[in-house]
Design a protein around this motif. Structure first.
Motif, PDB file in Angstrom:
ATOM      1  N   GLU A 191       0.738  -1.294   0.023  1.00 54.73           N
ATOM      2  CA  GLU A 191      -0.084   0.194   0.060  1.00 54.73           C
ATOM      3  C   GLU A 191       0.902   1.122  -0.127  1.00 54.73           C
ATOM      4  N   LEU A 236       1.514   4.433  -2.773  1.00 55.31           N
ATOM      5  CA  LEU A 236      -0.489   4.300  -2.667  1.00 55.31           C
ATOM      6  C   LEU A 236      -0.372   5.505  -2.060  1.00 55.31           C
ATOM      7  N   ALA A 261      -1.000   9.373  -2.003  1.00 55.25           N
ATOM      8  CA  ALA A 261      -2.038  10.193  -1.623  1.00 55.25           C
ATOM      9  C   ALA A 261      -0.969  11.309  -0.677  1.00 55.25           C
TER      10      ALA A 261
END
Ligand SMILES: Cc1cc2nc3c(=O)[nH]c(=O)nc-3n(C[C@H](O)[C@H](O)[C@H](O)COP(=O)(O)OP(=O)(O)OC[C@H]3O[C@@H](n4cnc5c(N)ncnc54)[C@H](O)[C@@H]3O)c2cc1C
Length: 292
Positions: A56, A59, A63
């Protein structure tokens, strides 16, 4: 350009609606309750890279880079603050867990530090308890107002021409010759050549009639929000075993959550005992919770 129906007005559906309508697609966003009515309105609102699964992390980092400019991109306040995240250790065993997390995440290139004792932890966050033994510290993490952020995406989508319809529920997704043709809703038929299902925990039920099995396990999580308190905590905190987490919102309210337990149905609600346990867990690391 496609006619796209997006089912679900949480952060997933609202952000998809904004991006696709900005690109010129014909977007209809429906939510059976309203914008940010479910997880996106209850979430803690931590904007965090630390403690993420390695898969993760790219990402999460992308973000965090976007959040800094989101208020300008969306033309609305999203309550974003980049004031860091602490993962706290309450026992010697948890000190080892947190130290291990810091080492593995530093190896993945994340800028975070190990705070080895209570003085180091309280130099960053004086409101924390003298009983906290150590912590990880990721200064580029932060938090945001989840309801404002989700509504900001939906409003921006509207400005780009999306039809945003609250109180409209999808009842079935129709497919012919392996192509989606539209969505049956509580307010009638919506033709579509693409459908995005962003219905949170209700997504598996919408997909099952199409023969698609989404193995989503539902957690029952308690969330407690206090009355406004004087500003004492800028960071988001969690704990080594993730059984509680919290932050102080911009208006001074504490918002805290527990680690969740498996739910049996999508309509389960937390018990009073779970809420009491959560307040006790948080008070142990953040004494101001006990006085709230
Ligand atoms: C207590 C808690 C704490 C969390 N803390 C964090 C955190 O600190 N940081 C973080 O990044 N994430 C956190 N999360 C996770 C985050 O909140 C979710 O990942 C995110 O909100 C999911 O958004 P979503 O849009 O996918 O789903 P949701 O926000 O659940 O949106 C789904 C929407 O679909 C609608 N819907 C459902 N069925 C239908 C239907 N048939 N027709 C039309 N509409 C339908 C619902 O009304 C709902 O509005 C937390 C979650 C919880 C619950």
């Amino acid at each position: 350009m496609s006619a796209i129906v997006i089912i679900g007005g949480g952060i997933t559906g609202a952000a998809a609606a904004e991006a696709l309508s900005r690109e010129g697609h014909g977007v209809t966003l429906i939510d059976k309750q309203g914008i940010a009515a479910m997880a996106s309105g209850r979430t803690l609102g931590g904007v965090r890279q630390s403690g993420r699964h390695p898969a993760e992390l790219p990402l999460a980092r992308a973000a965090v880079a976007q959040w800094a400019g989101l208020h300008e991109a969306l033309g609305a306040d999203v309550g974003y603050r980049r004031e860091g995240n602490l993962r706290l250790a309450r026992t010697p065993a948890e000190v080892d867990v947190v130290r291990g997390l810091v080492e593995s995440q530093q190896a993945q290139g994340l800028d975070l530090a190990f705070l080895p004792d209570n003085a180091a932890v309280r130099a960053v966050a004086p409101a924390l308890s003298p009983d906290v033994l150590a912590a990880s510290w990721c200064p580029t993490d932060g938090h945001a107002d989840p309801v404002k952020a989700t509504r900001a995406f939906a409003e921006a989508a509207r400005r780009h021409g999306a039809d945003v319809r609250e109180g409209v529920g999808a009842t079935a997704i129709h497919v012919a010759h392996h192509r989606v043709t539209g969505v049956a809703t509580t307010a009638g038929w919506l033709a579509a050549d693409r459908v995005i299902v962003a219905a949170g925990i209700h997504t598996p039920a919408l997909l099952a009639p199409l023969g698609l099995h989404l193995p989503l396990a539902i957690q029952l999580v308690s969330v407690v929000q206090s009355e406004p308190l004087p500003p004492l905590l800028a960071q988001v905190f969690g704990v080594a075993n993730a059984d509680c987490a919290g932050r102080q919102e911009i208006d001074g309210r504490l918002r805290v959550t527990d680690g969740g337990t498996p739910a049996t149905t999508a309509s389960d609600v937390p018990s009073a005992g779970a809420v009491r346990d959560l307040i006790a867990l948080v008070s142990r690391v953040l004494p101001m919770m006990g006085h709230a």
